[in-house]
Design an enzyme around this catalytic site. Structure first.
Site, PDB file in Angstrom:
ATOM      1  N   GLU A 184      -1.123 -16.129  11.881  1.00 13.78           N
ATOM      2  CA  GLU A 184      -0.306 -16.431  13.061  1.00 13.78           C
ATOM      3  C   GLU A 184       0.022 -15.129  13.795  1.00 13.78           C
ATOM      4  O   GLU A 184       0.200 -15.125  15.009  1.00 13.78           O
ATOM      5  CB  GLU A 184       0.980 -17.175  12.655  1.00 13.78           C
TER       6      GLU A 184
ATOM      7  N   HIS B 295     -13.766 -20.260 -11.230  1.00 15.04           N
ATOM      8  CA  HIS B 295     -14.565 -21.436 -11.591  1.00 15.04           C
ATOM      9  C   HIS B 295     -14.773 -22.352 -10.399  1.00 15.04           C
ATOM     10  O   HIS B 295     -15.093 -23.526 -10.564  1.00 15.04           O
ATOM     11  CB  HIS B 295     -13.894 -22.175 -12.743  1.00 15.04           C
TER      12      HIS B 295
ATOM     13  N   LYS C 146      14.312 -22.209  12.950  1.00 17.36           N
ATOM     14  CA  LYS C 146      14.776 -21.150  13.852  1.00 17.36           C
ATOM     15  C   LYS C 146      15.205 -21.750  15.190  1.00 17.36           C
ATOM     16  O   LYS C 146      16.288 -21.486  15.685  1.00 17.36           O
ATOM     17  CB  LYS C 146      13.649 -20.122  14.032  1.00 17.36           C
TER      18      LYS C 146
ATOM     19  N   LYS D  11       1.239 -28.861  19.897  1.00 12.29           N
ATOM     20  CA  LYS D  11       2.550 -29.517  19.824  1.00 12.29           C
ATOM     21  C   LYS D  11       2.764 -30.394  21.061  1.00 12.29           C
ATOM     22  O   LYS D  11       3.199 -31.543  20.972  1.00 12.29           O
ATOM     23  CB  LYS D  11       3.670 -28.469  19.808  1.00 12.29           C
TER      24      LYS D  11
ATOM     25  N   GLU E 154       8.563 -31.776  13.536  1.00  3.79           N
ATOM     26  CA  GLU E 154       8.375 -32.172  12.131  1.00  3.79           C
ATOM     27  C   GLU E 154       9.705 -32.071  11.383  1.00  3.79           C
ATOM     28  O   GLU E 154      10.097 -32.974  10.628  1.00  3.79           O
ATOM     29  CB  GLU E 154       7.348 -31.258  11.441  1.00  3.79           C
TER      30      GLU E 154
ATOM     31  N   GLY F 126       9.632 -16.193  12.789  1.00  2.53           N
ATOM     32  CA  GLY F 126       9.640 -17.239  11.759  1.00  2.53           C
ATOM     33  C   GLY F 126       8.912 -16.815  10.494  1.00  2.53           C
ATOM     34  O   GLY F 126       9.392 -17.004   9.378  1.00  2.53           O
ATOM     35  N   ARG F 127       7.739 -16.212  10.658  1.00  7.76           N
ATOM     36  CA  ARG F 127       6.931 -15.849   9.487  1.00  7.76           C
ATOM     37  C   ARG F 127       7.418 -14.570   8.814  1.00  7.76           C
ATOM     38  O   ARG F 127       6.819 -14.117   7.837  1.00  7.76           O
ATOM     39  CB  ARG F 127       5.464 -15.738   9.895  1.00  7.76           C
TER      40      ARG F 127
HETATM   41  O1  F6P Z   1       4.031 -22.839  13.971  1.00 10.20           O
HETATM   42  C1  F6P Z   1       4.800 -22.299  14.987  1.00 10.20           C
HETATM   43  C2  F6P Z   1       6.166 -21.942  14.515  1.00 10.20           C
HETATM   44  O2  F6P Z   1       6.894 -21.572  15.618  1.00 10.20           O
HETATM   45  C3  F6P Z   1       6.184 -20.856  13.446  1.00 10.20           C
HETATM   46  O3  F6P Z   1       6.055 -19.592  13.959  1.00 10.20           O
HETATM   47  C4  F6P Z   1       7.486 -21.134  12.797  1.00 10.20           C
HETATM   48  O4  F6P Z   1       7.583 -20.475  11.572  1.00 10.20           O
HETATM   49  C5  F6P Z   1       7.420 -22.640  12.685  1.00 10.20           C
HETATM   50  O5  F6P Z   1       6.810 -23.053  13.894  1.00 10.20           O
HETATM   51  C6  F6P Z   1       8.736 -23.323  12.494  1.00 10.20           C
HETATM   52  O6  F6P Z   1       9.593 -23.077  13.565  1.00 10.20           O
HETATM   53  P1  F6P Z   1      11.137 -23.350  13.462  1.00 10.20           P
HETATM   54  O7  F6P Z   1      11.675 -22.477  12.377  1.00 10.20           O
HETATM   55  O8  F6P Z   1      11.691 -23.019  14.813  1.00 10.20           O
HETATM   56  O9  F6P Z   1      11.327 -24.802  13.109  1.00 10.20           O
END
Ligand code: F6P
Length: 547
Positions: free
Chosen positions: A356, A387, A208, A511, A214, A270-271
């Site tokens: 979240e 199990h 987003k 972060k 990452e 995002g979620r």
């Molecule tokens: O973990 C924080 C967050 O902002 C989430 O809400 C989001 O889904 C994820 O990082 C990834 O963010 P982006 O889509 O901006 O890479």
């Protein structure tokens, strides 16, 4: 600042506390006194049959919970969300994932602009692209057909498409390979691409913000892996990389052609985003038609949430039940236990959606809350969990409300022999609901001739609440219905707890600190103000690393 009374000072809250204090009933008694609850406490939405009869509730409990929902104006906030008001107050944003599945002719305005045409323009662009990849019209740099799709994203930019790809595996283009890379651990990308031909591989960089470290790190490494195969010919990037983002500037900076960017907007959390452009990998996997069936499924539950009366409103009821246990029975967690192998990532997806969203400890006005908020959500598919950890749910000391999710039919492509296993799978679901609710009394254990010293160990107190969600089969529409059900359940709880369910400031600190600590690990740089414990860990890491 709001003038409304704080949640725990509301008379409706006090009434629920009194009701809880007088609560002694066991589910055995509740069903003995009122067998009709097995049919009465059922709500149907689309293809879902939601049975909430095995809960520690009576008509009075439900009435009191409904009064709390009315007092906290859950439906008022719901209507504000659907209208596009900026109910994500800390980020000053509208919350409009529901617009992602609105029909073409709907009008939903944000800042005076109807957003529905933009949603459909992106869906159409995704459809065109997905069709071209699926048909082989879109080829890689050397003209080879794309056979592999690798989605690079994290959190909401990974969990949704990865979960839905698993859930809808039976509908996917089986001749193609789909992989999902999220972890900044280089092993994730390594394992995802080690057996792939770069000339046949498409990377979808899903972010987003397009700033998530990452994702950008993995995307950069993926680009190096690709270019190594094409003698660093940068032109290859345009045929092998597309982006899903709200941030055109950063996408261009990364080197992806903005024409190959599929847009979404800041009013999609995002979620809550896998039915936006973030679902492109899924759309390529299942095809645009199935993707739209999934959106229709979401919409069925959106409409239900919007229009069904409170007493038959499934997300409202599920949200209220969670409040009942979390706030009045001190339940700390909530288990989601799908009896479907295809839903193996369903609970992991819900963890982000729920935790979240509702893992908050200040209310909308910035005051510390004096009540419990979101639960720990956990679980894996039955019967594997039976199990492993069900022992604790049955005989441990904690109250763990659980959702048992199952389907009437297995997917069509299973062999007859494998289809025949479905009844056994579902027998396990029904048996667990039964055992959790009704247990096994000491008398029943003794009547089996169990030696007296073993009786306490073999007694099941029961009285563990469960919701049983039954659906026809795991189709795209049913998946959409299930996800929307949980989205709105989470919404209801956030509304009652008066928290902002749509921000996630809590992930920021880690972060920022990771960025500060990294130079200490790579180059031994001094990190000013590092606490003694972390400094010792960093030193130990460097010693081991260089040993
Ligand atoms: O973990 C924080 C967050 O902002 C989430 O809400 C989001 O889904 C994820 O990082 C990834 O963010 P982006 O889509 O901006 O890479």
């Amino acid at each position: 600042m709001s003038d409304s009374p704080r949640l725990t000072r509301r008379p409706e809250w006090a009434e629920l506390e009194d009701h809880r204090a007088q609560w002694h009933a066991h589910l055995r008694d509740l069903f003995d006194q009122d067998p009709g609850r097995a049919e009465r406490y059922v709500v149907r939405v689309g293809d879902l049959r939601i049975d909430y009869s095995k809960h520690l509730i009576t008509d009075e409990t439900l009435a009191l919970l409904q009064e709390l929902a009315t007092a906290t104006d859950v439906f008022g906030l719901r209507d504000a969300m659907f209208r596009g008001e900026k109910i994500n107050t800390t980020e000053r944003r509208a919350v409009l994932h529901t617009a992602l599945r609105a029909p073409r002719d709907a009008v939903i305005e944000v800042d005076g602009e109807n957003v529905v045409p933009k949603v459909h323009a992106v869906l159409d662009k995704m459809t065109d692209f997905a069709d071209r990849v699926r048909s082989g019209e879109w080829t890689g740099h050397t003209g080879k057909r794309i056979k592999n799709v690798v989605n690079i994203g994290i959190g909401g930019s990974d969990l949704g498409p990865a979960m839905a790809y698993e859930a809808l595996r039976a509908y996917t283009a089986r001749e193609m390979t789909f992989r999902f890379v999220s972890n900044v651990d280089g092993a994730d990308l390594h394992e995802a691409v080690r057996d792939l031909d770069p000339a046949e591989t498409l990377f979808i960089v899903a972010s987003k913000t397009f700033t998530t470290i990452e994702t950008i790190t993995n995307a950069t490494s993926a680009r190096s892996w690709l270019l190594a195969a094409f003698e660093d010919d940068e032109k290859a990037v345009a045929k092998h990389f597309v982006a899903l983002s709200t941030n055109a500037g950063k996408v261009t900076e990364f080197g992806i052609d903005p024409d190959n960017m599929f847009e979404f907007w800041d009013w999609v959390g995002g979620r809550y985003s896998y039915d936006s452009a973030i679902g492109l990998s899924l759309m390529i996997a299942i095809g645009p038609e199935r993707f739209r069936e999934m959106l229709d499924g979401f919409r069925i539950v959106d409409e239900h949430f919007r229009n069904a009366p409170a007493e038959a409103n499934a997300p409202l009821l599920l949200g209220l039940l969670g409040v009942w246990y979390g706030n009045f029975f001190d339940a700390q967690s909530h288990a989601v236990l799908p009896y479907s192998h295809y839903l193996s990532k369903f609970t992991a997806y819900l963890q982000q959606l729920d935790m979240e969203s509702n893992g908050k400890s200040v209310d909308r006005d910035g005051h510390p809350v004096q009540w419990q908020t979101g639960p720990v959500v956990w679980g894996t598919p039955g019967t594997n969990g039976q199990h492993a950890y069900y022992q604790l749910i049955h005989q441990g000391t904690k109250l763990i409300p659980a959702d048992l999710i199952g389907f009437a039919n297995p997917v069509a492509e299973l062999s007859d022999e494998l289809k025949a296993q479905h009844d056994l799978l579902m027998a396990n679901l029904f048996a667990q609901g039964q055992a959790l609710a009704f247990g096994k009394t000491e008398e029943e254990v003794r009547a089996e001739g169990v030696p007296e010293e073993q009786v306490p160990h073999r007694t099941f107190k029961g009285n563990h609440p469960t919701t049983t969600i039954l659906a026809t089969e795991p189709t795209p529409s049913v998946l959409g219905q299930l996800i929307a059900l949980y989205e709105h359940k989470v919404f209801v709880q956030g509304a009652i707890w008066n928290i902002d369910s749509f921000d996630q400031w809590g992930v920021e600190l880690g972060k920022v600190l990771a960025k500060r600590v990294e130079p200490a690990l790579t180059r031994g740089a001094d990190v000013p103000g590092l606490d003694p414990s972390t400094a010792a860990l960093v030193a130990a890491y460097r010693t081991l690393k260089n040993a």
